[in-house]
Motif scaffolding. Structure first.
Motif, PDB file in Angstrom:
ATOM      1  N   TYR A  31      30.587 -16.596 -11.096  1.00 26.82           N
ATOM      2  CA  TYR A  31      29.708 -17.576 -11.642  1.00 26.82           C
ATOM      3  C   TYR A  31      29.539 -17.220 -12.977  1.00 26.82           C
ATOM      4  O   TYR A  31      29.556 -18.043 -13.851  1.00 26.82           O
ATOM      5  N   SER A  35      30.655 -19.995 -15.927  1.00 30.35           N
ATOM      6  CA  SER A  35      29.624 -20.509 -16.473  1.00 30.35           C
ATOM      7  C   SER A  35      29.466 -20.154 -17.850  1.00 30.35           C
ATOM      8  O   SER A  35      28.841 -20.411 -18.977  1.00 30.35           O
ATOM      9  N   ALA A  58      20.435 -13.023  -9.299  1.00 30.12           N
ATOM     10  CA  ALA A  58      21.198 -13.982  -9.570  1.00 30.12           C
ATOM     11  C   ALA A  58      20.794 -15.063 -10.711  1.00 30.12           C
ATOM     12  O   ALA A  58      19.834 -15.021 -11.233  1.00 30.12           O
ATOM     13  N   HIS A  59      21.968 -15.567 -11.324  1.00 31.02           N
ATOM     14  CA  HIS A  59      21.758 -16.566 -12.257  1.00 31.02           C
ATOM     15  C   HIS A  59      20.769 -17.638 -11.709  1.00 31.02           C
ATOM     16  O   HIS A  59      20.846 -18.344 -10.619  1.00 31.02           O
ATOM     17  N   GLY A  60      19.622 -17.950 -12.378  1.00 31.03           N
ATOM     18  CA  GLY A  60      18.950 -19.191 -12.252  1.00 31.03           C
ATOM     19  C   GLY A  60      19.613 -20.313 -12.020  1.00 31.03           C
ATOM     20  O   GLY A  60      19.684 -21.139 -10.919  1.00 31.03           O
ATOM     21  N   MET A  61      20.629 -20.472 -12.863  1.00 29.71           N
ATOM     22  CA  MET A  61      21.578 -21.712 -12.602  1.00 29.71           C
ATOM     23  C   MET A  61      22.337 -21.812 -11.304  1.00 29.71           C
ATOM     24  O   MET A  61      22.762 -22.787 -11.146  1.00 29.71           O
ATOM     25  N   PHE A  62      22.746 -20.512 -10.874  1.00 26.61           N
ATOM     26  CA  PHE A  62      23.338 -20.590  -9.603  1.00 26.61           C
ATOM     27  C   PHE A  62      22.589 -20.982  -8.581  1.00 26.61           C
ATOM     28  O   PHE A  62      23.066 -21.795  -7.661  1.00 26.61           O
ATOM     29  N   MET A  64      19.959 -23.094  -8.945  1.00 20.49           N
ATOM     30  CA  MET A  64      19.956 -24.399  -9.059  1.00 20.49           C
ATOM     31  C   MET A  64      21.262 -25.272  -8.425  1.00 20.49           C
ATOM     32  O   MET A  64      20.947 -26.304  -7.972  1.00 20.49           O
ATOM     33  N   ALA A  65      22.154 -24.830  -8.681  1.00 20.75           N
ATOM     34  CA  ALA A  65      23.547 -25.354  -8.357  1.00 20.75           C
ATOM     35  C   ALA A  65      23.569 -25.442  -6.969  1.00 20.75           C
ATOM     36  O   ALA A  65      23.998 -26.347  -6.281  1.00 20.75           O
ATOM     37  N   VAL A  86      14.153 -27.916 -12.075  1.00 21.70           N
ATOM     38  CA  VAL A  86      13.476 -27.095 -11.155  1.00 21.70           C
ATOM     39  C   VAL A  86      12.750 -26.315 -11.989  1.00 21.70           C
ATOM     40  O   VAL A  86      12.954 -26.037 -13.232  1.00 21.70           O
ATOM     41  N   ARG A  87      11.776 -25.312 -11.322  1.00 23.77           N
ATOM     42  CA  ARG A  87      11.300 -24.301 -11.879  1.00 23.77           C
ATOM     43  C   ARG A  87      11.458 -22.967 -11.053  1.00 23.77           C
ATOM     44  O   ARG A  87      11.467 -22.985 -10.249  1.00 23.77           O
ATOM     45  N   PHE A  88      11.968 -21.892 -11.956  1.00 21.41           N
ATOM     46  CA  PHE A  88      12.254 -20.584 -11.672  1.00 21.41           C
ATOM     47  C   PHE A  88      11.188 -19.811 -11.247  1.00 21.41           C
ATOM     48  O   PHE A  88      10.740 -19.295 -12.072  1.00 21.41           O
TER      49      PHE A  88
END
Lengths: 142, 155
Positions: A31, A35, A58-62, A64-65, A86-88
């Motif tokens: 990722y 990314s 993990a990447h928050g965006m992972f 989220m995806a 989203v909120r992490f």
């Protein structure tokens, strides 16, 4: 955009098929490359610990995806998503072993809006903790 | 390490165009493990009404975050990047990003504040295509955690 789920067939409370997504260190390296997010907290545990994290996360965006897939697999056309936020709330901690972590995502229709739009509320858990909060997608149904 | 409040409302010039390639979308879709054919098969994408393969909903972040990086790295702002985690993320789409797009990002700082020792920054990235049409807006909340580490958030 062409969704395969009909607006008239869903109700507030309709549950989307839940899914679980495994994450290992290899997932995070892949990722990072795709990314362009090479922040070392996602692959270097020495660095992650030096900034106060329990381990590599993990990447928050992972995350989220991954959560988005519960919605896009449901509607078919990913282009039906008109709004997604989203909120992490907690990090997904990914240990350096064969199993890694698991992101478990559930979702249900929360509101039926005008214009064939529905708001889907998502919950993502990992290791018993909520990792995404206030997680909402607005999608246009058929 | 309070941030410079005068940055609120500041906009940065549009970035040079980012050209979205089919293979980049494929690479991204594989990295998130998503087999949806709309990301890799132009015919499948056309069946959904798109002129070419589209990108997953979160793909735009790779472009907007790079643009936001210029803001984050501005030394006058005073953000400690080594302690930055991702707080919130939101997208509003006019249409999905698709192969062949040439996208520019205009970043604006919406909020600068300090809360419980954490520095908080909200950046909005407006993404437009080559003809000037809006594609997606991304809102990113970044939190530079106080030196005493909190458990919340990630990037």
């Amino acid at each position: 955009m062409t969704a395969t789920v009909a607006y008239d067939e869903v109700e507030v409370g309709t549950e989307l098929p839940a899914q679980s997504f495994p994450v290992t260190r290899a997932t995070l390296v892949q990722y990072a490359g795709a990314s362009g997010d090479f922040n070392p907290i996602h692959w270097n545990e020495k660095f992650a610990r030096s900034v106060g994290l329990p381990d590599v996360i993990a990447h928050g965006m992972f995350t989220m995806a991954s959560a988005a897939r519960v919605v896009t697999d449901w509607v078919g056309d990913p282009g039906a998503v008109v709004d997604y936020g989203v909120r992490f709330t907690k990090p997904v901690v990914v240990p350096n072993d064969d199993e890694g972590a698991l992101i478990e995502v559930t979702a249900k229709v929360a509101v039926k809006l005008d214009d064939n739009l529905v708001r889907v509320d998502l919950v993502a858990m990992s290791a018993g903790q909520k990792v995404l909060g206030m997680s909402r997608a607005v999608v246009r149904l058929a | 390490m309070a941030l410079d409040q005068s940055f609120v409302g500041r906009s940065y010039p549009p970035t040079p165009a980012y050209e979205v390639g089919r293979e980049k979308i494929r690479e991204f879709a594989e990295a998130i493990g998503d087999p949806n054919p709309a990301y890799t098969d132009p015919e499948a994408a056309k069946a959904f009404g798109h002129p070419d393969v589209i990108a997953p909903p979160t793909f735009a972040f790779a472009i907007t975050y790079k643009a936001a990086g210029l803001v984050i790295a501005d030394p006058e702002l005073g953000l400690d990047y080594s302690r930055v985690v991702h707080g919130d993320q939101k997208f509003a789409y006019t249409r999905p990003v698709r192969a062949g797009d040439r996208l520019t990002v205009t970043s604006t700082i919406e909020t600068v504040k300090s809360l419980a020792g954490n520095d908080i920054l909200d950046v909005r990235g407006e993404v437009h295509d080559e003809s000037g049409e809006h594609v997606v807006t991304a809102w990113t909340k970044l939190v530079a955690r106080a030196a005493d580490p909190a458990q919340d958030g990630d990037v």
